[in-house]
Design an enzyme around this catalytic site. Structure first.
Site, PDB file in Angstrom:
ATOM      1  N   HIS A  48       8.672  60.998   7.597  1.00 31.09           N
ATOM      2  CA  HIS A  48       9.615  61.518   6.605  1.00 31.09           C
ATOM      3  C   HIS A  48       9.186  62.890   6.088  1.00 31.09           C
ATOM      4  O   HIS A  48       9.999  63.826   5.999  1.00 31.09           O
ATOM      5  CB  HIS A  48       9.732  60.521   5.452  1.00 31.09           C
ATOM      6  CG  HIS A  48      10.708  60.927   4.382  1.00 31.09           C
ATOM      7  ND1 HIS A  48      10.336  61.685   3.282  1.00 31.09           N
ATOM      8  CD2 HIS A  48      12.036  60.713   4.260  1.00 31.09           C
ATOM      9  CE1 HIS A  48      11.396  61.895   2.514  1.00 31.09           C
ATOM     10  NE2 HIS A  48      12.443  61.311   3.079  1.00 31.09           N
ATOM     11  N   ARG A 105      23.604  65.994   4.910  1.00 29.04           N
ATOM     12  CA  ARG A 105      23.136  64.709   4.384  1.00 29.04           C
ATOM     13  C   ARG A 105      23.488  64.629   2.907  1.00 29.04           C
ATOM     14  O   ARG A 105      22.777  65.177   2.064  1.00 29.04           O
ATOM     15  CB  ARG A 105      21.620  64.582   4.568  1.00 29.04           C
ATOM     16  CG  ARG A 105      21.123  64.689   6.004  1.00 29.04           C
ATOM     17  CD  ARG A 105      19.599  64.633   5.980  1.00 29.04           C
ATOM     18  NE  ARG A 105      18.998  64.650   7.293  1.00 29.04           N
ATOM     19  CZ  ARG A 105      18.511  65.750   7.889  1.00 29.04           C
ATOM     20  NH1 ARG A 105      18.614  66.924   7.283  1.00 29.04           N
ATOM     21  NH2 ARG A 105      17.950  65.670   9.076  1.00 29.04           N
ATOM     22  N   ARG A 161      28.044  63.896   6.558  1.00 29.87           N
ATOM     23  CA  ARG A 161      27.712  62.478   6.687  1.00 29.87           C
ATOM     24  C   ARG A 161      27.833  61.831   5.311  1.00 29.87           C
ATOM     25  O   ARG A 161      27.171  62.267   4.354  1.00 29.87           O
ATOM     26  CB  ARG A 161      26.298  62.297   7.237  1.00 29.87           C
ATOM     27  CG  ARG A 161      25.950  60.822   7.453  1.00 29.87           C
ATOM     28  CD  ARG A 161      24.574  60.651   8.068  1.00 29.87           C
ATOM     29  NE  ARG A 161      23.514  60.938   7.119  1.00 29.87           N
ATOM     30  CZ  ARG A 161      22.204  60.950   7.433  1.00 29.87           C
ATOM     31  NH1 ARG A 161      21.837  60.713   8.674  1.00 29.87           N
ATOM     32  NH2 ARG A 161      21.289  61.209   6.517  1.00 29.87           N
ATOM     33  N   GLU A 216      23.792  55.650  16.330  1.00 32.04           N
ATOM     34  CA  GLU A 216      22.360  55.528  16.063  1.00 32.04           C
ATOM     35  C   GLU A 216      21.844  54.105  16.287  1.00 32.04           C
ATOM     36  O   GLU A 216      20.686  53.808  15.988  1.00 32.04           O
ATOM     37  CB  GLU A 216      22.047  55.980  14.631  1.00 32.04           C
ATOM     38  CG  GLU A 216      22.938  55.362  13.584  1.00 32.04           C
ATOM     39  CD  GLU A 216      22.862  56.080  12.244  1.00 32.04           C
ATOM     40  OE1 GLU A 216      21.763  56.495  11.845  1.00 32.04           O
ATOM     41  OE2 GLU A 216      23.919  56.230  11.597  1.00 32.04           O
ATOM     42  N   GLY A 235      22.521  60.222  16.418  1.00 35.49           N
ATOM     43  CA  GLY A 235      21.401  60.278  15.475  1.00 35.49           C
ATOM     44  C   GLY A 235      20.158  59.726  16.159  1.00 35.49           C
ATOM     45  O   GLY A 235      19.843  58.537  16.033  1.00 35.49           O
ATOM     46  N   THR A 236      19.473  60.591  16.885  1.00 37.60           N
ATOM     47  CA  THR A 236      18.411  60.109  17.782  1.00 37.60           C
ATOM     48  C   THR A 236      17.153  59.656  17.060  1.00 37.60           C
ATOM     49  O   THR A 236      16.317  58.975  17.663  1.00 37.60           O
ATOM     50  CB  THR A 236      18.060  61.187  18.826  1.00 37.60           C
ATOM     51  OG1 THR A 236      17.811  62.431  18.172  1.00 37.60           O
ATOM     52  CG2 THR A 236      19.194  61.352  19.821  1.00 37.60           C
ATOM     53  N   ASN A 237      16.983  60.016  15.788  1.00 35.96           N
ATOM     54  CA  ASN A 237      15.822  59.476  15.062  1.00 35.96           C
ATOM     55  C   ASN A 237      15.937  57.952  14.967  1.00 35.96           C
ATOM     56  O   ASN A 237      15.034  57.204  15.355  1.00 35.96           O
ATOM     57  CB  ASN A 237      15.745  60.078  13.652  1.00 35.96           C
ATOM     58  CG  ASN A 237      15.434  61.558  13.679  1.00 35.96           C
ATOM     59  OD1 ASN A 237      14.956  62.082  14.676  1.00 35.96           O
ATOM     60  ND2 ASN A 237      15.715  62.236  12.587  1.00 35.96           N
ATOM     61  N   ASP A 238      17.083  57.485  14.436  1.00 31.72           N
ATOM     62  CA  ASP A 238      17.273  56.041  14.296  1.00 31.72           C
ATOM     63  C   ASP A 238      17.572  55.380  15.633  1.00 31.72           C
ATOM     64  O   ASP A 238      17.183  54.226  15.851  1.00 31.72           O
ATOM     65  CB  ASP A 238      18.404  55.754  13.302  1.00 31.72           C
ATOM     66  CG  ASP A 238      17.903  55.764  11.859  1.00 31.72           C
ATOM     67  OD1 ASP A 238      16.680  55.872  11.674  1.00 31.72           O
ATOM     68  OD2 ASP A 238      18.734  55.665  10.935  1.00 31.72           O
ATOM     69  N   CYS A 291      22.353  65.200  16.481  1.00 33.26           N
ATOM     70  CA  CYS A 291      21.857  65.753  15.217  1.00 33.26           C
ATOM     71  C   CYS A 291      20.493  65.208  14.817  1.00 33.26           C
ATOM     72  O   CYS A 291      20.056  65.400  13.689  1.00 33.26           O
ATOM     73  CB  CYS A 291      22.862  65.528  14.089  1.00 33.26           C
ATOM     74  SG  CYS A 291      23.166  63.793  13.724  1.00 33.26           S
TER      75      CYS A 291
END
Length: 891
Positions: A442, A550, A606, A750, A771-774, A835
């Site tokens: 984070h 965000r 978003r 995601e 949303g490639t992080n999640d 994103c």
């Protein structure tokens, strides 16, 4: 082959014939020939090429060499084997390897008959030192021969001699004369070694040849270069020096370096700025430097000697330590003058290097005496200075006091890990130092978004209001400096370094971005931006829209957070709606500012995504602040215990997969309704001002088409109606008597299930944003904040390839490809973007382009990096297809 055909003479007026095989000259020989062809004032040289070097111990080269040495002496106005004005030589063993372990061989020609003449020029002490230097080189050759012959006795003898000579060279003054040194060591040398310069040179060449013939690694590609030594300590018109062809930090086209009058080199000498040397010499040096820049297309480091008024170029090489600002300025300078084309400029900067140009850099001279600790995981590259604070609240309070006192407001947040409540501190800090997580933690993600510096030190110990790194204790309020390069090892300096702040205009970045964008075809970059300031910055860096706004970040503002907490803790829907009306006004102002700044470009908003419990008070200070807020507002107040109970009730065991995103909208539709109304109020207000908007409303964490359908189009069940986005837009439009505007409704893919059911979801989504992080977390079952605890073990055993939160995992790539294919089957014109933080990584760009995405979105500070990666991918594709990519005009 005759020796004469393999021994070559070069000077600034005489270079090799074009038909000579350059591979047998070695690197240094080829470099000398290159400078000779340029007509530079290089010290002349004789090259004994690789075709004969291994046989010289069996052949006498002196009959061929002596006439060439005489010719060489004429150029430098000295005579070989002369008692009065001796010509001394350096012998360079020139292999084809960039790095070779051959010794430095200087001062050959110093013999019994020449030492006196040399002493008269440079003094007895220096002359004795040079005899020792000669012996060190020669004994190194003899040691190599002994090792190749496995002669243990001689190995021991030469090692002892080299240790003894090293000790002599370290002394400030030589107690013996050069002649006495020769006498003392003659017993360890071939007979008659110091009798004459001619004998000495012949013996040395034969020893070098013996060594090369014995070396099993020698592939018959080693040449021998002989050059005269020139000295910067001959008289008052003699100088030595070293400089860069331009400033290697700022890129200014002005020589940077030092010169030393009447000094052989810079060792233990006080120098002066190279620009203060006599104007006639400076003009020559500038001409040489900039000619070499244009020829090599690189910034150069140059060593020179002026001997008795005559300038000689000794050595020049590329400058690895130059800053990215210097590199970009240099390339733009070459382009402006037509030396290189735009393609060359774009190809010769690594995307990751642009991180440096976007952030301050350390003035290395300012940390020369600082204690430091190296290591850690780079979260967000750059350099940061600040006083350390161990909580968001203490940092913000320290800044407030510093502003009141007109003191230094630079602060660094030092925490085990950061959370949503720390965003307010990260935004105003210069950097974050944490000890949990890694590149995708984070703290790192938020730091990159806000252009801050982030370093993760897993070895750091944090205890209340102090931290310990490498045994050094950092107390609250102490200064530290973070140096986090994109490539290489990170450093924590204990103290405040001097920083050189970047300026996008003067750094050349904006001009470089324009060149980069000229090669981009149909793939674009948007920015992740949550404020008008971020939006404006993104545009200046070349973004063509906002790919992720965000909205949850907007509520962490200290003037809003307690109002938002009121809303979460409201006892009834009616109470919640009353609070939301107050928030709607500030939300509208947020969106109005962002839309206006983007000047008609697409903006993807978003809707609220973060779990609601993240907004609630989490410590004593936040609890007290919220209670005080309620008192001032005349609201019903709670005791600390009651408030903690309310917070506990809303806590989630696994919030990442819990009550967040669209799930909040289903439970509390009034929250999304407030945001939708604010979006369209802002858009229609701008419509009246004749400012165009292109709004894209993104619904997060969708797992099936039913969720998106209900949120977009609404739903009616017995006794209850759910107002969808389209109904809310119509309500606002009719209320404001406005004309319809262009807007799209889409979703963030995601979750793996969303990727697999993309065909159904695309019936109601006009765009997908991956949303490639999640998506990485949910596909691999890895927490981006925790996986660094065990990932080193996985990489040790090759169980995973690199960091999946930096470079897209093959499984995640496949899910993206599936979603694109299935989504297009339902909606052929669906807009597709990515994103997640991976969108800024150059390693992911080719996949994104080939997979059929239209854009990637990343932090404003990463936009130039993504643009460069795209341009380079376009150029590589064109090259592979055998076509030339013509740069287009960029507005």
């Amino acid at each position: 082959m005759k020796l004469s055909q393999s021994i070559h003479f070069l000077s600034n007026t005489e270079s090799l014939k074009k038909n000579i095989d350059k591979t047998i000259l070695g690197i240094r020989g080829r470099q000398l020939n290159e400078f000779s062809e340029l007509g530079l004032p290089v010290v002349p040289g004789i090259i004994l090429d690789a075709s004969i070097t291994q046989a010289l111990h069996q052949n006498d080269p002196m009959p061929v060499l002596l006439p060439l040495l005489k010719k060489m002496g004429t150029v430098v106005k000295k005579d070989f084997d002369s008692a009065e004005n001796p010509l001394l030589l350096k012998l360079v063993i020139s292999s084809n390897l960039v790095i070779a372990n051959y010794p430095t061989l200087h001062n050959f020609g110093l013999a019994k008959n020449t030492i006196t003449g040399f002493e008269e020029k440079v003094g007895k002490d220096f002359a004795s030192h040079e005899v020792f230097f000669l012996l060190r080189g020669l004994f190194s050759i003899q040691l190599s021969i002994a090792e190749l012959q496995a002669d243990e006795i001689k190995i021991g003898v030469y090692k002892d001699l080299l240790n003894k000579i090293s000790g002599e060279l370290k002394k400030e003054k030589c107690t013996e004369t050069g002649s006495a040194v020769m006498d003392a060591y003659q017993q360890y040398l071939p007979e008659g070694f110091f009798n004459t310069a001619e004998d000495q040179l012949k013996i040395t060449i034969q020893l070098i040849s013996t060594m090369l013939s014995l070396d099993p690694d020698n592939e018959n590609d080693v040449a021998l270069l002989i050059q005269p030594l020139v000295y910067g300590n001959y008289d008052k018109e003699s100088f030595s020096g070293k400089f860069f062809s331009r400033n290697i930090v700022t890129g200014e086209k002005k020589l940077q370096g030092m010169f030393f009058q009447e000094k052989f080199d810079e060792a233990d000498a006080d120098g002066k700025d190279i620009n203060e040397i006599k104007p006639a010499y400076l003009k020559q040096l500038e001409s040489i430097a900039w000619q070499l820049e244009d020829h090599s297309k690189d910034v150069r480091e140059i060593r020179f000697t002026i001997e008795a008024g005559k300038l000689w170029l000794i050595e020049q090489k590329s400058v690895e330590a130059k800053s990215t600002i210097a590199l970009v300025h240099f390339l733009l300078d070459l382009h402006k003058r037509g030396i290189v084309d735009a393609e060359y400029v774009v190809k010769n900067v690594k995307p990751g290097q642009l991180n440096e140009i976007l952030h301050p850099v350390i003035n290395t001279a300012s940390v020369k005496n600082f204690q430091c600790s190296k290591g850690g995981i780079a979260g967000a590259p750059g350099a940061a200075v600040g006083r350390v604070y161990f909580s968001a609240d203490s940092l913000i309070e320290a800044q407030r006091i510093a502003r009141l006192q007109s003191a230094d407001t630079r602060c660094i947040l030092c925490v085990p890990a950061s959370y949503a409540g720390d965003v307010k501190a990260i935004e105003v800090s210069t950097g974050v130092l944490s000890n949990e997580g890694g590149y995708s933690a984070h703290a790192s993600v938020v730091s990159r978004q806000y252009g801050k510096i982030s370093l993760v030190r897993p070895d750091m110990k944090i205890m209340a209001n102090k931290a310990v790194i490498d045994g050094v204790t950092i107390k609250e309020g102490d200064y530290i400096t973070l140096q986090v390069p994109y490539y290489g090892e990170s450093t924590v300096y204990f103290g405040a370094a001097e920083l050189i702040e970047p300026d996008p205009k003067t750094s050349g970045l904006l001009d470089f971005i324009a060149l980069t964008r000229s090669f981009i075809q149909n793939f674009h970059v948007r920015a992740n931006a949550d404020s008008p300031r971020d939006a404006a910055l993104a545009i200046s860096f070349g973004a063509e829209g906002i790919g992720l706004c965000r909205t949850e970040h907007m509520f962490f503002n200290e003037k809003r957070i307690n109002i938002f907490r009121e809303m979460i803790l409201a006892e009834t829907t009616e109470d919640r709606i009353e609070v939301l009306k107050r928030l709607q006004k500030v939300q509208m102002e947020d969106f109005y500012g962002i839309f206006k700044a983007m000047e008609g470009r697409e903006v993807t908003i978003r809707l609220l995504d973060a779990p609601l419990h993240e907004f609630l008070p989490h410590n004593e200070a936040e609890l007290e602040g919220f209670i005080e807020h309620l008192k001032k507002a005349g609201k019903k107040t709670l005791s600390k215990k009651a408030l903690l109970d309310e917070v506990a009730v809303r806590a989630e065991v696994n919030p990442m997969l819990g009550h967040r995103g669209c799930r909040i909208a289903i439970s509390y539709p009034e929250i999304y309704a407030m945001q939708i109304r604010a979006i369209f109020e802002a858009a229609y207000k701008l419509q009246k001002e004749k400012i165009e908007t292109h709004v894209e409303i993104m619904v997060p964490i969708i797992m099936n088409f039913r969720e998106l359908k209900q949120i977009a189009y609404g739903k009616k069940i017995e006794g209850h109606a759910y107002l969808g986005i389209r109904a809310l837009e119509k309500e606002v439009r009719e209320k404001l008597k406005a004309e319809p505007i262009d807007f799209k409704i889409g979703t963030m893919i995601e979750l793996p299930v969303a990727a697999l059911s993309a065909a159904e979801i695309a019936r109601y989504a006009e765009f997908f944003s991956f949303g490639t992080n999640d998506l990485t977390q949910t596909t691999l079952g890895l927490s981006r904040d925790d996986f660094n605890n065990f990932m080193p073990d996985y990489t040790l055993y090759d169980l995973i390839d690199g960091n999946p939160f930096a470079v897209l995992d093959p499984g995640v790539r496949e899910l993206i490809s599936i979603a694109i294919e299935r989504g297009r089957l339902t909606r052929p014109d669906i807009k597709l973007g990515l994103c997640g933080e991976q969108g800024a990584r150059p390693e992911n760009i080719p996949f994104c382009m080939e997979a059929g995405l239209h854009y990637v979105s990343c932090s404003s500070y990463s936009v130039p990096i993504a643009l460069l990666a795209i341009a380079q991918a376009e150029l590589e594709k064109a090259e592979n297809e055998g076509r030339k990519l013509t740069p287009k005009k960029v507005s």
